[in-house]
Design an enzyme around this catalytic site. Sequence first.
Site, PDB file in Angstrom:
ATOM      1  N   ASP A 351       0.853  -1.175   0.000  1.00 52.28           N
ATOM      2  CA  ASP A 351       0.000   0.000   0.000  1.00 52.28           C
ATOM      3  C   ASP A 351       0.908   1.250   0.000  1.00 52.28           C
ATOM      4  OD1 ASP A 351      -3.278   0.439   1.513  1.00 52.28           O
ATOM      5  OD2 ASP A 351      -2.153   1.743   0.166  1.00 52.28           O
ATOM      6  N   GLU A 547     -11.075   6.120   4.418  1.00 51.23           N
ATOM      7  CA  GLU A 547     -10.039   5.528   5.261  1.00 51.23           C
ATOM      8  C   GLU A 547     -10.194   5.938   6.728  1.00 51.23           C
ATOM      9  OE1 GLU A 547      -6.760   6.011   1.738  1.00 51.23           O
ATOM     10  OE2 GLU A 547      -6.154   4.878   3.515  1.00 51.23           O
TER      11      GLU A 547
HETATM   12  C1  GLC Z   1      -4.499   4.210   0.125  1.00 52.33           C
HETATM   13  C2  GLC Z   1      -5.406   3.048   0.405  1.00 52.33           C
HETATM   14  C3  GLC Z   1      -5.549   2.106  -0.754  1.00 52.33           C
HETATM   15  C4  GLC Z   1      -5.406   2.866  -2.067  1.00 52.33           C
HETATM   16  C5  GLC Z   1      -3.991   3.373  -2.137  1.00 52.33           C
HETATM   17  C6  GLC Z   1      -3.732   4.189  -3.410  1.00 52.33           C
HETATM   18  O1  GLC Z   1      -3.753   4.534   1.258  1.00 52.33           O
HETATM   19  O2  GLC Z   1      -5.160   2.269   1.579  1.00 52.33           O
HETATM   20  O3  GLC Z   1      -6.839   1.480  -0.623  1.00 52.33           O
HETATM   21  O4  GLC Z   1      -5.682   2.015  -3.158  1.00 52.33           O
HETATM   22  O5  GLC Z   1      -3.637   4.174  -1.000  1.00 52.33           O
HETATM   23  O6  GLC Z   1      -4.509   5.361  -3.393  1.00 52.33           O
END
Ligand code: GLC
Length: 672
Positions: A351, A547
């Site tokens: 991530d 989030e």
């Molecule tokens: C974020 C999220 C993830 C997302 C990624 C790219 O922190 O946790 O779900 O796809 O970054 O944006």
Amino acid sequence: MRAVHAQTGRSSLLALPLLVVTQVAACGSPGDTPGPAPAGDGDGSGQEAGAPSAGDDSTGPAADAGDAAREATGGPDTPAVEARVAGLLGQMTLDEKVGQMIMVDYGSLASLDDITTYFLGALLPNAGEAPADNTPRAWLDLAGSFRPKALATRLAIPLIVGIDAVHGDAKVAGATVFPHSIGLGCSRDPALVTAVERATAAEVRAMGFTMSFSPDADVGQDERWGRTYESFGEDPTLASTMVAAAVTGYQSAGPGASGALLACPKHYAGAGGTSWGTGVMGGIDQGDTQIAEAEMRAVHLPPFKAAVDAGAMAIMVSYSSFNGTKMSASGHWLTDVVKGELGFAGFLLSDFDAIRQLAGGSQQQEATAINAGLDMIMMSNGYVEFIADVKSLVAAGTVPMARIDDAVTRILRAKVVAGLFEANAPDPGGLADVGGAAHRTIARQAVQESLVLLKNDNHVLPLSRSAHVAVAGPGADDLGVQSGGWTLGWQGVTETGASPIAGTTILAGLQATASSPALVTYSWDGSQVPSGTSVGVVVLYENPYAEFEGDTNDPSFANTSSAQDPSGHVIYDGLAAGIVRQMTAAKIPLVLVLVTGRPVRIESYLSQFSAVVAAWLPGSEGEGVADVLYGDAKFSGVLSKSWPRDATTLPVSSLPPGGDPLFAYGFGLGYP
Ligand code: GLC
């Protein structure tokens, strides 16, 4: 698009339209208000008939779907794929290999030429990033500016360009915005999910992007989690079936002109099972999953198995931890389980800057993550330093060359299987699909099927087209609110009036469906209820969030203290009580429509409303809500998430069965 199962060497040609996606157990045919449930109690069973309960030791529909895919196609041999990948790998320098292991935020590139100079393999817009002119054409031009830079490298290995198209390509103004997954889970209709993601893939590929960071394969257990709406629900069998259907939809286009869209199921694993208080902001998101391995395997692993079986060639690893060990550092879960036991032959993507949460300095973090099994590192910046670090780690033997070769093999395999090497630059004519009528029709159906009827005393629903209806609540007239997070920007938007989101508000939908628009009046605060009004519709909502900004210790309209919301994000603006008070003063039957990303506490409102509808986050097609409220479409949705009775029953889930929900998982009423 072919999937490769390392263990078996079998491949399965994905997602042919003929692919049989097993329908999850038929939704309980919602009947009338269940007899025994007294008003305001809502203890009616409404349970869907024959739904496999969590933890069934049966293989469950998802596995059947994967098996069906393999049986239906058998699939061509994969030796050709492996030979091509090995041939490429054999030519690559260490710099070229490490460049493939990077997915970097395009906004941090010192120059587009760095794509060529450093052999970068993948790019993304960060969660809040977009071209200054947020139009489909601007996104196409942006992706088009990356493409030649990669093809100018010695081996011309094409880029993966990923985007968070988690409910349609909703970061893009004008795109079709589909309901978020919590609502799709209520539809219990995997074929619908496949159609939704196939349409999403067409809009994403039309702009030259080649990966979506979705589907969300989390099994959300705690409604206090800000990502509850991104999950298909609390039951692993439901989540598995929907994830398989989504992967099939995303990847079903096959390696066409602009290549297939790579699905990227996330967040492996256990992100939906973390404990309150362990989260990154003191809440629950990115926290610690404090459960036994047996429960992790029974609840949080199945959707990823379903994704692998459905042909996913990338999986995003969670920020979260398992009993104190970061998933990004766990060789057990990343190498032994998903690659070893599940036979995943694609690549594991970190991530965003997740490896920077690991112990030690940069090199130690990188060594830990790569040796644990991460193959591609998603990063905000630091790509030049990363390359130097990894070359040093290889030279020192800290990261074996074999691990680098395995990671790059997996990345190249995904690019070959997705047809990216053969893909041409997309034809700008494809932009006509973005937000087009065909996709909006699918989205409207998805809205209809996602709604859940929780109460309907005296059959106040369906509304009569000739009825005088008074609507209240700012969420009734706000495309941003009804779309939720990951829309235009990371946290979503709130906007009444003109919006870059092309769509129809719930209010506009009601006015368009009534026999005359004048029959549907609106006041945001409920202060205007004309005489002669026969029914009131009150829309209570959450302000959009994403989030950890959506973590809240009290999912309730009465919660206006940021102390309950660790990030301080204002989820509930405190208007609900006043609006309800105004509307109840009119002494007419009231319908409550909930536009929320999760089940929210409504026990104090139940007795004031004759009907209650969970509309979740329906997206751009608000008319879908009106279709059902006026009876043009039936209620068919059943809950994908248990509903908390009060503050003392938080969190509430059907795993293990029991708990004391106000409305149980699988509950949903219908019209007679
Ligand atoms: C974020 C999220 C993830 C997302 C990624 C790219 O922190 O946790 O779900 O796809 O970054 O944006």
